[in-house]
Motif scaffolding. Sequence first.
Motif, short mmCIF file in Angstrom:
data_model
loop_
_atom_site.label_atom_id
_atom_site.label_comp_id
_atom_site.label_asym_id
_atom_site.label_seq_id
_atom_site.Cartn_x
_atom_site.Cartn_y
_atom_site.Cartn_z
N ALA A 55 0.82 -1.22 0.00
CA ALA A 55 0.00 0.00 0.00
C ALA A 55 0.85 1.26 0.00
CB ALA A 55 -0.93 0.00 1.21
N LEU A 56 2.03 1.20 0.62
CA LEU A 56 2.89 2.37 0.70
C LEU A 56 3.63 2.66 -0.60
CD1 LEU A 56 4.12 2.09 4.38
CD2 LEU A 56 2.77 3.93 3.38
N PHE A 57 3.41 1.82 -1.63
CA PHE A 57 3.91 2.17 -2.96
C PHE A 57 3.17 3.39 -3.50
CE2 PHE A 57 6.27 -1.77 -3.20
CZ PHE A 57 7.33 -1.43 -4.05
N VAL A 58 2.02 3.72 -2.91
CA VAL A 58 1.32 4.97 -3.26
C VAL A 58 2.25 6.16 -3.01
CG1 VAL A 58 -0.54 6.53 -2.57
CG2 VAL A 58 -1.01 4.09 -2.90
N THR A 59 2.86 6.20 -1.84
CA THR A 59 3.77 7.30 -1.53
C THR A 59 5.05 7.20 -2.35
OG1 THR A 59 4.78 6.11 0.33
CG2 THR A 59 2.90 7.50 0.81
N PHE A 60 5.54 5.96 -2.56
CA PHE A 60 6.79 5.79 -3.29
C PHE A 60 6.67 6.35 -4.70
CE2 PHE A 60 9.46 3.40 -6.24
CZ PHE A 60 10.72 3.60 -5.67
N VAL A 61 5.64 5.95 -5.43
CA VAL A 61 5.48 6.37 -6.82
C VAL A 61 5.21 7.88 -6.91
CG1 VAL A 61 3.96 6.19 -8.83
CG2 VAL A 61 4.76 4.12 -7.69
N PHE A 62 4.38 8.39 -6.01
CA PHE A 62 4.04 9.81 -6.03
C PHE A 62 5.28 10.67 -5.79
CE2 PHE A 62 2.52 13.73 -4.00
CZ PHE A 62 1.53 14.14 -4.88
N TYR A 63 6.07 10.32 -4.79
CA TYR A 63 7.21 11.17 -4.43
C TYR A 63 8.45 10.89 -5.26
CZ TYR A 63 4.50 12.87 -0.50
OH TYR A 63 3.53 13.46 0.27
N ILE A 64 8.59 9.68 -5.80
CA ILE A 64 9.76 9.40 -6.63
C ILE A 64 9.69 10.20 -7.92
CG2 ILE A 64 9.01 7.46 -8.09
CD1 ILE A 64 12.31 7.69 -6.08
N ALA A 65 8.47 10.61 -8.31
CA ALA A 65 8.32 11.46 -9.50
C ALA A 65 9.11 12.76 -9.33
CB ALA A 65 6.84 11.77 -9.74
N TYR A 66 9.18 13.27 -8.09
CA TYR A 66 9.93 14.50 -7.85
C TYR A 66 11.41 14.30 -8.16
CZ TYR A 66 5.96 16.67 -5.41
OH TYR A 66 4.75 17.22 -5.11
N THR A 67 11.96 13.15 -7.78
CA THR A 67 13.37 12.88 -8.02
C THR A 67 13.64 12.68 -9.51
OG1 THR A 67 13.56 11.83 -5.87
CG2 THR A 67 15.28 11.34 -7.46
N VAL A 68 12.79 11.95 -10.17
CA VAL A 68 12.99 11.64 -11.58
C VAL A 68 12.83 12.89 -12.45
CG1 VAL A 68 12.10 10.31 -13.53
CG2 VAL A 68 12.26 9.25 -11.28
N MET A 69 11.87 13.74 -12.10
CA MET A 69 11.49 14.83 -12.99
C MET A 69 12.06 16.20 -12.61
SD MET A 69 9.77 13.10 -15.12
CE MET A 69 9.15 14.44 -16.15
N ALA A 70 12.56 16.37 -11.39
CA ALA A 70 12.94 17.71 -10.93
C ALA A 70 14.04 18.36 -11.77
CB ALA A 70 13.36 17.67 -9.47
N LEU A 71 15.14 17.64 -12.00
CA LEU A 71 16.24 18.24 -12.75
C LEU A 71 15.87 18.53 -14.20
CD1 LEU A 71 19.02 19.23 -12.06
CD2 LEU A 71 19.97 17.03 -12.81
N PRO A 72 15.22 17.58 -14.91
CA PRO A 72 14.75 17.93 -16.27
C PRO A 72 13.82 19.14 -16.26
CG PRO A 72 14.62 15.56 -15.93
CD PRO A 72 14.96 16.17 -14.61
N ALA A 113 -1.23 6.95 -12.55
CA ALA A 113 -1.92 8.24 -12.36
C ALA A 113 -1.23 9.08 -11.29
CB ALA A 113 -3.38 7.98 -11.98
N LEU A 114 -0.82 8.43 -10.21
CA LEU A 114 -0.14 9.14 -9.13
C LEU A 114 1.22 9.67 -9.59
CD1 LEU A 114 -1.12 6.74 -6.25
CD2 LEU A 114 -1.64 9.19 -6.29
N PHE A 115 1.92 8.92 -10.43
CA PHE A 115 3.21 9.38 -10.95
C PHE A 115 3.01 10.62 -11.82
CE2 PHE A 115 6.75 9.54 -13.92
CZ PHE A 115 7.83 9.37 -13.08
N ALA A 116 1.94 10.62 -12.62
CA ALA A 116 1.65 11.79 -13.45
C ALA A 116 1.33 13.02 -12.59
CB ALA A 116 0.48 11.49 -14.39
N LEU A 117 0.53 12.82 -11.54
CA LEU A 117 0.24 13.93 -10.62
C LEU A 117 1.53 14.44 -9.97
CD1 LEU A 117 -3.02 12.77 -8.80
CD2 LEU A 117 -2.79 14.69 -10.38
#
Length: 413
Positions: free
Chosen positions: A36-53, A96-100
Amino acid sequence: MTIIGVLFFIFGFLTWLNGSLIPFLKAICDLNEFEALFVTFVFYIAYTVMALPMSFVIEKIGYKNSMALGLAIMAVGSLLFIPAAQRESFTLFLLALFALGSGLTILQTASNPYIVCIGPIESAAMRISIMGLINKGAGVIAPLLFTAFILSGIGSLEDLSAESKEELASKLIVPYIVMALLLSSLIALVKFSKLPELEFEKDEAGEQKKSIFAFPRVVLGAAALFFYVGIEVIAGDTIGLYGQHLGLTNVTSLTSYVMSFMVLGYALGVLLIPKYLSQERALIGSALFGVLFLFGVVASSQSHGISEILWGWSGIRTLPNTVAFVALLGFANALVWPTIWPLALEGLGKYTAQGSALLIMAIAGGAILPLLFGKISHVSGDMQSTYLMGIICYLFILLYALKWHKIKSWDEM
């Protein structure tokens, strides 16, 4: 400031909706605590993957256009919840959470420097605290609305039938359509607003440095934010799971308690910083309170007591002592984000966008540390004691407040 305030409300609403989604998706998708905590993992890992680009996008198209782009990405993410709910697919929910999270990344990277740079650096934490009041106010509202509209008439998420799960999942469709429409309407508001572009003088300190990693205060500030966001998300997003573990009802609303204490902390920040309390001292106090409350979580009982003192008089349902201390972590966490940002970004000049991106990447702490929390809790079977891992987070924050934010060269380490 009004437009930035609206954006911060969106940040808070969508971010802290996760605290309600976790036990909800755990029930309808048949997940354990770790899954269930993969909800937080996917949502917040988007910040790491996308922030520099996204920082390079900001430099290319400007801060204001980047905010509009972020809103568009978030609208697409909201629409992805429709097929996810129809199929009860955890994979589609995560997409969907990764996109958000990706849309929020560009919004956060572009908007936070506005709050730091539009006034004196000494009062930046106060300005961010005002935004925090809006952000966490949305965090109070989101779980309550979710519980009222999605879980009305349902006391427990345990032992649901297949038909009940299908019915619950379908209730997500209309709210997320509305959310997509609201996000789309905000694109025009941002695009055609009078919000000025940020410009930085060429002669600010540190202009000769070749890389953002040559600024220790930013790198160490990002590390401190990594630990901060980790423990903030653990408090806000696991309190529902913890309440479920203890057999409480309406657990999807528990995140509101954490957010309420954060609102209180932000209000004190607005009143006290910088007139009565420096940014450094506010950060030191936050770290010390965090350690104190963590010991309270672990040492206190599962009966009622402190919660009756805190809010039993007001008619709000009381919580077990140990859950009340998890909620109090919101107070300890409130002023960490507002104080680290100005301390880390001071004097970056043309590197401000990259520095902001690095700090936003640190939000990965919200992906990794709650997942680690879930794994330790699942393996040990002792969720209460697992909260002690947060002490490491607060100790790192304390060191940054005491010394590391003053370092101008790595030779000073």
